[in-house]
Design a protein around this motif. Structure first.
Motif, mmCIF file in Angstrom:
data_model
loop_
_atom_site.group_PDB
_atom_site.id
_atom_site.type_symbol
_atom_site.label_atom_id
_atom_site.label_comp_id
_atom_site.label_asym_id
_atom_site.label_seq_id
_atom_site.Cartn_x
_atom_site.Cartn_y
_atom_site.Cartn_z
ATOM 1 N N ALA A 158 -4.112 -1.286 -3.078
ATOM 2 C CA ALA A 158 -3.457 -2.768 -3.505
ATOM 3 C C ALA A 158 -4.540 -3.829 -2.842
ATOM 4 O O ALA A 158 -4.912 -3.425 -1.708
ATOM 5 C CB ALA A 158 -1.996 -2.657 -2.982
ATOM 6 N N THR A 159 -4.459 -4.875 -3.608
ATOM 7 C CA THR A 159 -5.262 -5.836 -2.914
ATOM 8 C C THR A 159 -4.486 -7.161 -2.635
ATOM 9 O O THR A 159 -5.223 -8.289 -2.306
ATOM 10 C CB THR A 159 -6.719 -6.361 -3.907
ATOM 11 N N THR A 160 -3.132 -6.988 -3.048
ATOM 12 C CA THR A 160 -2.273 -8.306 -2.517
ATOM 13 C C THR A 160 -1.113 -7.616 -2.282
ATOM 14 O O THR A 160 -0.830 -6.443 -2.696
ATOM 15 C CB THR A 160 -2.020 -9.099 -3.638
ATOM 16 N N GLY A 161 -0.051 -8.514 -1.601
ATOM 17 C CA GLY A 161 1.113 -7.865 -1.143
ATOM 18 C C GLY A 161 2.107 -7.432 -2.611
ATOM 19 O O GLY A 161 2.674 -6.501 -2.705
ATOM 20 N N VAL A 207 1.501 -4.557 5.272
ATOM 21 C CA VAL A 207 2.454 -3.892 6.084
ATOM 22 C C VAL A 207 3.780 -4.734 6.047
ATOM 23 O O VAL A 207 4.948 -3.875 6.195
ATOM 24 C CB VAL A 207 1.826 -4.013 7.556
ATOM 25 N N ASP A 208 4.019 -5.993 5.981
ATOM 26 C CA ASP A 208 5.167 -6.939 5.907
ATOM 27 C C ASP A 208 5.862 -6.776 4.704
ATOM 28 O O ASP A 208 7.152 -7.038 4.457
ATOM 29 C CB ASP A 208 4.893 -8.260 6.014
ATOM 30 N N VAL A 210 5.745 -3.627 2.270
ATOM 31 C CA VAL A 210 6.223 -2.303 1.877
ATOM 32 C C VAL A 210 6.682 -1.632 3.141
ATOM 33 O O VAL A 210 6.219 -1.754 4.166
ATOM 34 C CB VAL A 210 5.074 -1.556 1.113
ATOM 35 N N ASP A 211 7.886 -0.507 2.864
ATOM 36 C CA ASP A 211 8.144 0.015 3.857
ATOM 37 C C ASP A 211 7.560 1.725 3.647
ATOM 38 O O ASP A 211 8.335 2.534 3.580
ATOM 39 C CB ASP A 211 9.703 0.205 3.707
ATOM 40 N N CYS A 212 6.349 1.768 3.947
ATOM 41 C CA CYS A 212 5.398 3.093 3.887
ATOM 42 C C CYS A 212 4.437 2.930 4.545
ATOM 43 O O CYS A 212 4.129 1.998 5.011
ATOM 44 C CB CYS A 212 5.463 3.593 2.277
ATOM 45 N N PRO A 213 3.592 3.871 4.879
ATOM 46 C CA PRO A 213 2.598 3.891 5.585
ATOM 47 C C PRO A 213 1.457 3.024 4.709
ATOM 48 O O PRO A 213 1.263 3.172 3.538
ATOM 49 C CB PRO A 213 2.129 5.189 5.854
ATOM 50 N N VAL A 214 0.661 2.220 5.586
ATOM 51 C CA VAL A 214 -0.346 1.391 4.799
ATOM 52 C C VAL A 214 -1.481 1.918 5.406
ATOM 53 O O VAL A 214 -1.826 2.038 6.691
ATOM 54 C CB VAL A 214 -0.105 -0.010 5.210
ATOM 55 N N ILE A 215 -2.687 2.127 4.505
ATOM 56 C CA ILE A 215 -4.049 2.642 5.044
ATOM 57 C C ILE A 215 -4.786 1.554 4.681
ATOM 58 O O ILE A 215 -5.035 0.829 3.885
ATOM 59 C CB ILE A 215 -4.297 3.684 4.073
ATOM 60 N N ALA A 229 -7.512 -1.970 12.739
ATOM 61 C CA ALA A 229 -6.584 -1.554 11.830
ATOM 62 C C ALA A 229 -5.367 -1.139 12.289
ATOM 63 O O ALA A 229 -4.172 -1.706 11.931
ATOM 64 C CB ALA A 229 -6.995 -0.322 10.892
ATOM 65 N N PHE A 230 -5.243 -0.184 13.220
ATOM 66 C CA PHE A 230 -3.811 -0.033 13.953
ATOM 67 C C PHE A 230 -3.161 -1.292 14.533
ATOM 68 O O PHE A 230 -2.082 -1.362 14.378
ATOM 69 C CB PHE A 230 -4.132 1.214 15.041
ATOM 70 N N ALA A 231 -3.849 -2.146 15.069
ATOM 71 C CA ALA A 231 -3.534 -3.304 15.824
ATOM 72 C C ALA A 231 -2.629 -4.318 14.613
ATOM 73 O O ALA A 231 -1.846 -4.836 14.983
ATOM 74 C CB ALA A 231 -4.373 -4.200 16.410
ATOM 75 N N LEU A 232 -3.288 -4.129 13.598
ATOM 76 C CA LEU A 232 -2.879 -5.048 12.367
ATOM 77 C C LEU A 232 -1.591 -4.329 11.693
ATOM 78 O O LEU A 232 -0.985 -4.796 10.730
ATOM 79 C CB LEU A 232 -3.795 -5.038 11.203
ATOM 80 N N GLY A 233 -1.120 -3.183 12.200
ATOM 81 C CA GLY A 233 0.125 -2.221 11.615
ATOM 82 C C GLY A 233 -0.121 -1.228 10.564
ATOM 83 O O GLY A 233 0.653 -0.782 10.146
#
Ligand SMILES: Cc1cc2nc3c(=O)[nH]c(=O)nc-3n(C[C@H](O)[C@H](O)[C@H](O)COP(=O)(O)O)c2cc1C
Length: 354
Positions: A158-161, A207-208, A210-215, A229-233
């Motif tokens: 994904a490149t956008t929310g 991250v804000d 979707v309710d699934c892991p974000v890579i 990346a971890f600091a960003l969620g």
């Protein structure tokens, strides 16, 4: 067992380290994926330009080298609309380049590879990887369901929310937030109003949403990027460019040499190789075509530029090779896949566990 701040991705993908070696059509190999898998990450194969039997062969080759989780990756772009006027204009623009590089007869503008379809879906079910990942959206609903029914984990970029929400609503189990820094094709697939976001802004937005892991993907080429990346969620990262100059990568020697010499300030988006924006190290061809926007639809241009790219690489000239690389290019050295992967883990761990 090493400790990571978020275990969701490792649990979902059955891996030890939340690091995905990016699928890279034309670059990733069975050897690369197997080394990463055996080291505890997720090894991926970029299968978008392979035939059905090619996919089965490379999956079997990887399996012979590793019994760890494997990711098979495909494109889900819209089928192109042929446009004779655009095709003619493209061929006229390319003619002097074919002459200059002795690239032979220019092929017609035609569709050399196809979006994920029912035939390839059967092949994936037969190969039975842990993960199937997609770029430019997702396959049609029935095919996603078939893969999920077989227990295959679904990922897509994904490149956008809004794209992230779209993917999760249609079955993605985790989303790759691909920032503008990423090497190769930007994966956008829904209409957008602004420019492509960078990884730093995109990851928290996804991250804000979707309710699934974000890579997180794009510009991550050492442990500092992983820790950020971890600091960003994010729950993990997908890394491509850092693996491109390894002996396990099958990009041309001139691509590897140019990449190792690159600073990272020398990349740009170019549509001139495939008809879609892809990040490449700037070369003569990308620079000369930078203002052209009316290319034939993706992936039609791939067929026409193929002999040009091959001739340029054969002559060991970077002039017209698609030198895909992300903005992390300045951090890339010539190392083996194993060394790249292990130093990503080690550097990230030493920052995260301070
Ligand atoms: C040479 C190259 C080829 C790529 N091919 C694919 C591909 O076939 N499928 C895909 O989903 N992403 C592809 N990508 C994008 C990667 O999946 C990933 O988003 C990107 O490499 C991350 O950014 P980085 O290169 O800065 O690490 C490619 C990237 C590169 C550099």
């Amino acid at each position: 067992m090493t400790h990571w701040p978020d275990s969701r991705l490792c649990d979902l993908l059955d891996i030890d380290h939340p690091i995905i070696q990016a699928p890279m059509a034309g670059a990733s190999t069975a050897e690369m994926a197997a080394v990463v898998g055996n080291a505890g990450g997720l090894g991926s194969l970029g299968c978008a330009m392979m035939t059905a039997s090619g996919v089965l062969d490379v999956a079997a080759k990887t399996r012979a080298l590793s019994n760890r989780a494997l990711n098979l990756n495909f494109f889900c772009h819209k089928s192109p609309i042929e446009d004779a006027k655009r095709a003619k204009a493209a061929q006229e623009r390319l003619k002097p380049w074919f002459d200059k590089l002795g690239a032979g007869v220019m092929p017609d503008v035609s569709e050399g590879h196809f979006p994920f379809n029912a035939e390839i879906c059967e092949v994936v079910l037969e190969a039975s990887p842990k993960v199937a990942s997609f770029h430019f959206g997702l396959p049609e609903e029935a095919l996603v369901l078939r893969l999920k029914d077989a227990g295959i984990v679904i990922l897509s970029s994904a490149t956008t929310g809004a794209e992230a929400r779209w993917l999760v609503e249609r079955g993605a189990d985790a989303v790759i937030a691909q920032g503008a820094e990423a090497g190769g094709h930007n994966g956008w697939f829904l209409p957008r109003s602004g420019e492509v976001a960078g990884t730093m802004a995109l990851v928290p937005r996804v991250v804000d949403t979707v309710d699934c892991p974000v890579i997180a993907a794009g510009g991550i080429a050492d442990g500092r990027g992983i820790a950020a990346a971890f600091a960003l969620g994010a729950a993990g990262v997908q890394v491509g460019t850092a693996f491109l100059a390894t002996p396990e990568s099958v990009v041309s020697d001139i691509h590897k040499q140019t990449l190792v010499a690159a600073t990272g300030d020398d990349t740009q988006f170019s549509q001139a190789f495939s008809g879609r924006a892809a990040r490449t190290i700037v070369n003569d061809y990308a620079q000369a075509m930078a203002t052209v926007t009316d290319w034939p639809d993706f992936p039609l241009m791939n067929t026409v530029t193929a002999p040009l790219r091959v001739a340029s690489a054969k002559a060991n000239r970077p002039d017209a090779v698609s030198l895909w690389a992300g903005q992390g290019a300045g951090l890339v050295n010539e190392s083996t896949t194993r060394d790249v992967f292990e130093s990503l883990v080690k550097q990230a761990q030493s920052i995260l566990n301070k």
